[in-house]
Design a protein around this motif. Structure first.
Motif, PDB file in Angstrom:
ATOM      1  N   ALA A   6      17.481  -3.354  50.090  1.00 60.97           N
ATOM      2  CA  ALA A   6      16.336  -2.680  49.459  1.00 60.97           C
ATOM      3  C   ALA A   6      15.442  -3.682  48.735  1.00 60.97           C
ATOM      4  O   ALA A   6      14.215  -3.581  48.777  1.00 60.97           O
ATOM      5  CB  ALA A   6      16.840  -1.612  48.483  1.00 60.97           C
ATOM      6  N   LEU A   7      16.052  -4.686  48.093  1.00 60.21           N
ATOM      7  CA  LEU A   7      15.257  -5.696  47.410  1.00 60.21           C
ATOM      8  C   LEU A   7      14.472  -6.539  48.393  1.00 60.21           C
ATOM      9  O   LEU A   7      13.336  -6.936  48.130  1.00 60.21           O
ATOM     10  CB  LEU A   7      16.170  -6.599  46.560  1.00 60.21           C
ATOM     11  N   ALA A   8      15.064  -6.821  49.550  1.00 62.27           N
ATOM     12  CA  ALA A   8      14.365  -7.627  50.558  1.00 62.27           C
ATOM     13  C   ALA A   8      13.125  -6.921  51.058  1.00 62.27           C
ATOM     14  O   ALA A   8      12.102  -7.544  51.339  1.00 62.27           O
ATOM     15  CB  ALA A   8      15.309  -7.939  51.723  1.00 62.27           C
ATOM     16  N   GLU A   9      13.187  -5.584  51.180  1.00 62.96           N
ATOM     17  CA  GLU A   9      12.024  -4.844  51.649  1.00 62.96           C
ATOM     18  C   GLU A   9      10.888  -4.859  50.634  1.00 62.96           C
ATOM     19  O   GLU A   9       9.716  -4.752  50.988  1.00 62.96           O
ATOM     20  CB  GLU A   9      12.427  -3.396  51.951  1.00 62.96           C
ATOM     21  N   GLN A  10      11.224  -4.978  49.361  1.00 61.29           N
ATOM     22  CA  GLN A  10      10.193  -4.956  48.328  1.00 61.29           C
ATOM     23  C   GLN A  10       9.522  -6.308  48.155  1.00 61.29           C
ATOM     24  O   GLN A  10       8.466  -6.410  47.539  1.00 61.29           O
ATOM     25  CB  GLN A  10      10.802  -4.518  46.992  1.00 61.29           C
ATOM     26  N   PHE A  11      10.131  -7.376  48.676  1.00 64.21           N
ATOM     27  CA  PHE A  11       9.584  -8.714  48.485  1.00 64.21           C
ATOM     28  C   PHE A  11       8.546  -8.999  49.568  1.00 64.21           C
ATOM     29  O   PHE A  11       8.771  -8.707  50.739  1.00 64.21           O
ATOM     30  CB  PHE A  11      10.707  -9.750  48.536  1.00 64.21           C
ATOM     31  N   ASP A  12       7.448  -9.589  49.171  1.00 68.78           N
ATOM     32  CA  ASP A  12       6.416  -9.932  50.129  1.00 68.78           C
ATOM     33  C   ASP A  12       5.666 -11.136  49.584  1.00 68.78           C
ATOM     34  O   ASP A  12       5.517 -11.294  48.364  1.00 68.78           O
ATOM     35  CB  ASP A  12       5.452  -8.763  50.340  1.00 68.78           C
ATOM     36  N   VAL A  13       5.141 -11.983  50.480  1.00 68.02           N
ATOM     37  CA  VAL A  13       4.398 -13.155  50.041  1.00 68.02           C
ATOM     38  C   VAL A  13       3.181 -12.752  49.218  1.00 68.02           C
ATOM     39  O   VAL A  13       2.802 -13.434  48.265  1.00 68.02           O
ATOM     40  CB  VAL A  13       3.982 -13.992  51.272  1.00 68.02           C
ATOM     41  N   ARG A  14       2.557 -11.631  49.580  1.00 67.74           N
ATOM     42  CA  ARG A  14       1.382 -11.183  48.833  1.00 67.74           C
ATOM     43  C   ARG A  14       1.715 -10.887  47.376  1.00 67.74           C
ATOM     44  O   ARG A  14       0.858 -11.003  46.495  1.00 67.74           O
ATOM     45  CB  ARG A  14       0.794  -9.944  49.508  1.00 67.74           C
ATOM     46  N   TRP A  15       2.975 -10.506  47.129  1.00 65.92           N
ATOM     47  CA  TRP A  15       3.408 -10.273  45.747  1.00 65.92           C
ATOM     48  C   TRP A  15       3.344 -11.567  44.954  1.00 65.92           C
ATOM     49  O   TRP A  15       2.887 -11.593  43.808  1.00 65.92           O
ATOM     50  CB  TRP A  15       4.833  -9.707  45.783  1.00 65.92           C
ATOM     51  N   LEU A  16       3.782 -12.668  45.557  1.00 69.46           N
ATOM     52  CA  LEU A  16       3.697 -13.964  44.903  1.00 69.46           C
ATOM     53  C   LEU A  16       2.245 -14.374  44.678  1.00 69.46           C
ATOM     54  O   LEU A  16       1.894 -14.934  43.640  1.00 69.46           O
ATOM     55  CB  LEU A  16       4.407 -15.030  45.750  1.00 69.46           C
ATOM     56  N   VAL A  17       1.410 -14.112  45.664  1.00 72.41           N
ATOM     57  CA  VAL A  17      -0.008 -14.453  45.534  1.00 72.41           C
ATOM     58  C   VAL A  17      -0.640 -13.689  44.371  1.00 72.41           C
ATOM     59  O   VAL A  17      -1.431 -14.241  43.599  1.00 72.41           O
ATOM     60  CB  VAL A  17      -0.746 -14.166  46.853  1.00 72.41           C
ATOM     61  N   ARG A  18      -0.291 -12.406  44.234  1.00 70.71           N
ATOM     62  CA  ARG A  18      -0.852 -11.613  43.130  1.00 70.71           C
ATOM     63  C   ARG A  18      -0.410 -12.159  41.776  1.00 70.71           C
ATOM     64  O   ARG A  18      -1.190 -12.170  40.820  1.00 70.71           O
ATOM     65  CB  ARG A  18      -0.434 -10.150  43.280  1.00 70.71           C
ATOM     66  N   ILE A  19       0.852 -12.598  41.697  1.00 71.54           N
ATOM     67  CA  ILE A  19       1.320 -13.197  40.444  1.00 71.54           C
ATOM     68  C   ILE A  19       0.531 -14.463  40.130  1.00 71.54           C
ATOM     69  O   ILE A  19       0.085 -14.684  38.996  1.00 71.54           O
ATOM     70  CB  ILE A  19       2.825 -13.499  40.520  1.00 71.54           C
ATOM     71  N   ALA A  20       0.344 -15.306  41.159  1.00 72.66           N
ATOM     72  CA  ALA A  20      -0.407 -16.542  40.963  1.00 72.66           C
ATOM     73  C   ALA A  20      -1.841 -16.244  40.542  1.00 72.66           C
ATOM     74  O   ALA A  20      -2.398 -16.903  39.650  1.00 72.66           O
ATOM     75  CB  ALA A  20      -0.385 -17.376  42.242  1.00 72.66           C
ATOM     76  N   GLN A  21      -2.460 -15.250  41.162  1.00 71.71           N
ATOM     77  CA  GLN A  21      -3.823 -14.882  40.789  1.00 71.71           C
ATOM     78  C   GLN A  21      -3.880 -14.338  39.365  1.00 71.71           C
ATOM     79  O   GLN A  21      -4.848 -14.585  38.635  1.00 71.71           O
ATOM     80  CB  GLN A  21      -4.365 -13.853  41.773  1.00 71.71           C
ATOM     81  N   GLY A  22      -2.847 -13.595  38.972  1.00 72.45           N
ATOM     82  CA  GLY A  22      -2.800 -13.089  37.602  1.00 72.45           C
ATOM     83  C   GLY A  22      -2.707 -14.208  36.585  1.00 72.45           C
ATOM     84  O   GLY A  22      -3.344 -14.159  35.525  1.00 72.45           O
ATOM     85  N   VAL A  23      -1.925 -15.253  36.895  1.00 65.98           N
ATOM     86  CA  VAL A  23      -1.823 -16.413  36.004  1.00 65.98           C
ATOM     87  C   VAL A  23      -3.170 -17.102  35.867  1.00 65.98           C
ATOM     88  O   VAL A  23      -3.609 -17.464  34.765  1.00 65.98           O
ATOM     89  CB  VAL A  23      -0.751 -17.395  36.527  1.00 65.98           C
ATOM     90  N   LEU A  24      -3.864 -17.298  37.003  1.00 67.29           N
ATOM     91  CA  LEU A  24      -5.176 -17.935  36.963  1.00 67.29           C
ATOM     92  C   LEU A  24      -6.176 -17.091  36.171  1.00 67.29           C
ATOM     93  O   LEU A  24      -7.022 -17.634  35.454  1.00 67.29           O
ATOM     94  CB  LEU A  24      -5.678 -18.162  38.384  1.00 67.29           C
ATOM     95  N   ALA A  25      -6.082 -15.767  36.280  1.00 61.21           N
ATOM     96  CA  ALA A  25      -6.980 -14.897  35.513  1.00 61.21           C
ATOM     97  C   ALA A  25      -6.739 -15.041  34.012  1.00 61.21           C
ATOM     98  O   ALA A  25      -7.687 -15.066  33.219  1.00 61.21           O
ATOM     99  CB  ALA A  25      -6.795 -13.441  35.948  1.00 61.21           C
ATOM    100  N   GLN A  26      -5.471 -15.137  33.610  1.00 59.01           N
ATOM    101  CA  GLN A  26      -5.159 -15.333  32.195  1.00 59.01           C
ATOM    102  C   GLN A  26      -5.698 -16.660  31.684  1.00 59.01           C
ATOM    103  O   GLN A  26      -6.157 -16.760  30.544  1.00 59.01           O
ATOM    104  CB  GLN A  26      -3.637 -15.267  31.979  1.00 59.01           C
ATOM    105  N   ILE A  27      -5.650 -17.686  32.527  1.00 59.21           N
ATOM    106  CA  ILE A  27      -6.187 -18.982  32.135  1.00 59.21           C
ATOM    107  C   ILE A  27      -7.688 -18.873  31.874  1.00 59.21           C
ATOM    108  O   ILE A  27      -8.220 -19.439  30.914  1.00 59.21           O
ATOM    109  CB  ILE A  27      -5.884 -20.030  33.227  1.00 59.21           C
ATOM    110  N   GLN A  28      -8.390 -18.133  32.731  1.00 64.95           N
ATOM    111  CA  GLN A  28      -9.827 -17.941  32.526  1.00 64.95           C
ATOM    112  C   GLN A  28     -10.101 -17.205  31.222  1.00 64.95           C
ATOM    113  O   GLN A  28     -11.069 -17.523  30.510  1.00 64.95           O
ATOM    114  CB  GLN A  28     -10.412 -17.171  33.704  1.00 64.95           C
ATOM    115  N   VAL A  29      -9.256 -16.233  30.868  1.00 67.51           N
ATOM    116  CA  VAL A  29      -9.418 -15.516  29.603  1.00 67.51           C
ATOM    117  C   VAL A  29      -9.247 -16.467  28.425  1.00 67.51           C
ATOM    118  O   VAL A  29     -10.011 -16.419  27.445  1.00 67.51           O
ATOM    119  CB  VAL A  29      -8.406 -14.358  29.516  1.00 67.51           C
ATOM    120  N   ILE A  30      -8.264 -17.360  28.510  1.00 65.73           N
ATOM    121  CA  ILE A  30      -8.019 -18.314  27.430  1.00 65.73           C
ATOM    122  C   ILE A  30      -9.208 -19.255  27.269  1.00 65.73           C
ATOM    123  O   ILE A  30      -9.637 -19.567  26.148  1.00 65.73           O
ATOM    124  CB  ILE A  30      -6.728 -19.108  27.703  1.00 65.73           C
ATOM    125  N   ILE A  31      -9.761 -19.713  28.392  1.00 66.16           N
ATOM    126  CA  ILE A  31     -10.917 -20.607  28.322  1.00 66.16           C
ATOM    127  C   ILE A  31     -12.108 -19.889  27.691  1.00 66.16           C
ATOM    128  O   ILE A  31     -12.830 -20.455  26.847  1.00 66.16           O
ATOM    129  CB  ILE A  31     -11.264 -21.137  29.726  1.00 66.16           C
TER     130      ILE A  31
END
Length: 335
Positions: A108-133
């Motif tokens: 069940a965990l394998a079905e929930q994992f997707d590369v796009r999930w990692l991409v969204r996390i990375a994009q969220g981190v970059l968005a937070q960096i922009q907020v800090i700047i």
């Protein structure tokens, strides 16, 4: 009950006014740190040039920290996106290993994992960096305006001493708070540099990917007590789990990073600051999490300085001195 309701209303107001109040508080903190620089420069140059030089120095320091954290997390995000397929295969392999040993939830965990999930996390981190700047830019404007008026405000308080005795207490409290905050940031900066160097050296020795990035991230995040060191430990450990695929390596990475953070944060820093910055560890934790709850990452950073300044002001007034003594974390003095 009245005090509790008042505290809740104040917290709600602080949270609602985050866009304005947080930069102002942060700007006051920065002004307290750089005011001696402006006074030293003003003794040799005109007041206007002194403000310009001080602002430039402040902006350079803030820009270096902001760019360092943006570069570190940006590189980590790029690494995650570039190695998404590899990370997914490693993740599935680990779940297969668990499933072979009777852990039925692995599929069940394998079905929930997707590369796009990692991409969204990375994009969220970059968005937070922009907020800090963006936050740093707004704060810089308040710092410039505040440095132009800090001398006048001090003179106004000094002129009120005869009519309002409390003005002298406020003036002394602000001066003492600024001195303590400078000591706090000096010690914190030294500890952050040492932490970053040790983390980089250990990550390089372990062969961990992004070793330099982990060192930079540990350096910047060490300015945020508790939360920063935790993040700087969990992220490299997660990458080590996917990179090495060995629980021994993961335990080693996590344990060594925790030892580095503990020795510097719990042993070295208290001995460098001494009794003048003694604050209850419980209140430090409350200040960090309360600041993060109210204002996010900037609040987590500014929580402890606000606590130090508040306790220092309480020491100046007889009616509130007991609060500073109670929350200092020190044993009562004899007699």
């Amino acid at each position: 009950m009245l005090g509790l309701c008042t505290a809740i209303l104040i917290a709600a107001a602080l949270h609602a006014g985050q866009a304005i109040i947080a930069p102002i508080v942060f700007a006051l903190f920065v002004i307290g740190l750089v005011w001696p620089v402006q006074k030293a420069v003003q003794a040799r140059l005109s007041a206007g040039l002194a403000v310009v030089v001080t602002v430039i120095v402040t902006l350079v320091v803030v820009a270096v920290l902001a760019l360092a954290i943006a570069w570190g997390f940006g590189r980590v995000a790029e690494w995650v996106i570039a190695n998404g397929a590899r990370l997914q295969s490693l993740y599935v392999a680990k779940l297969d290993w668990l499933e072979a040993r009777g852990v039925l939830a692995a599929g069940a965990l394998a079905e929930q994992f997707d590369v796009r999930w990692l991409v969204r996390i990375a994009q969220g981190v970059l968005a937070q960096i922009q907020v800090i700047i963006s936050f740093a830019v707004v704060t810089s404007v308040f710092v410039i305006l505040g440095l132009l008026e800090v001398g006048q405000a001090a003179a106004q308080l000094a002129s009120m001493k005869a009519a309002k005795p409390g003005a002298q207490c406020v003036l002394d409290g602000l001066a003492a708070s600024a001195a303590k905050l400078r000591v706090y940031m000096l010690v914190r900066s030294f500890a952050s540099v040492l932490t970053g160097v040790l983390v980089y050296g250990f990550a390089t020795w372990m062969g961990l990917d992004l070793a330099l990035e982990w060192g930079v991230i540990a350096f910047v995040l060490n300015y945020i007590p508790f939360i920063g060191p935790l993040i700087a430990t969990v992220f490299p450990t997660a990458v080590g789990l996917l990179q090495f695929g060995s629980w021994q390596a993961v335990v080693t990475i996590f344990a060594v990073l925790q030892v580095i953070q503990f020795l510097i944060g719990s042993y070295l820093e208290p001995r460098l600051t001494g009794k003048q910055l003694a604050v209850s560890p419980f209140m430090v934790l409350v200040a960090v999490f309360l600041g993060a709850f109210l204002w996010g990452i900037p609040g987590a950073f500014i929580g402890v300085p606000v606590l130090i300044a508040s306790l220092t002001l309480c020491e100046q007034f007889p009616g509130t001195r007991w609060i500073a003594s109670l929350l200092s974390g020190r044993a009562p003095e004899p007699g």
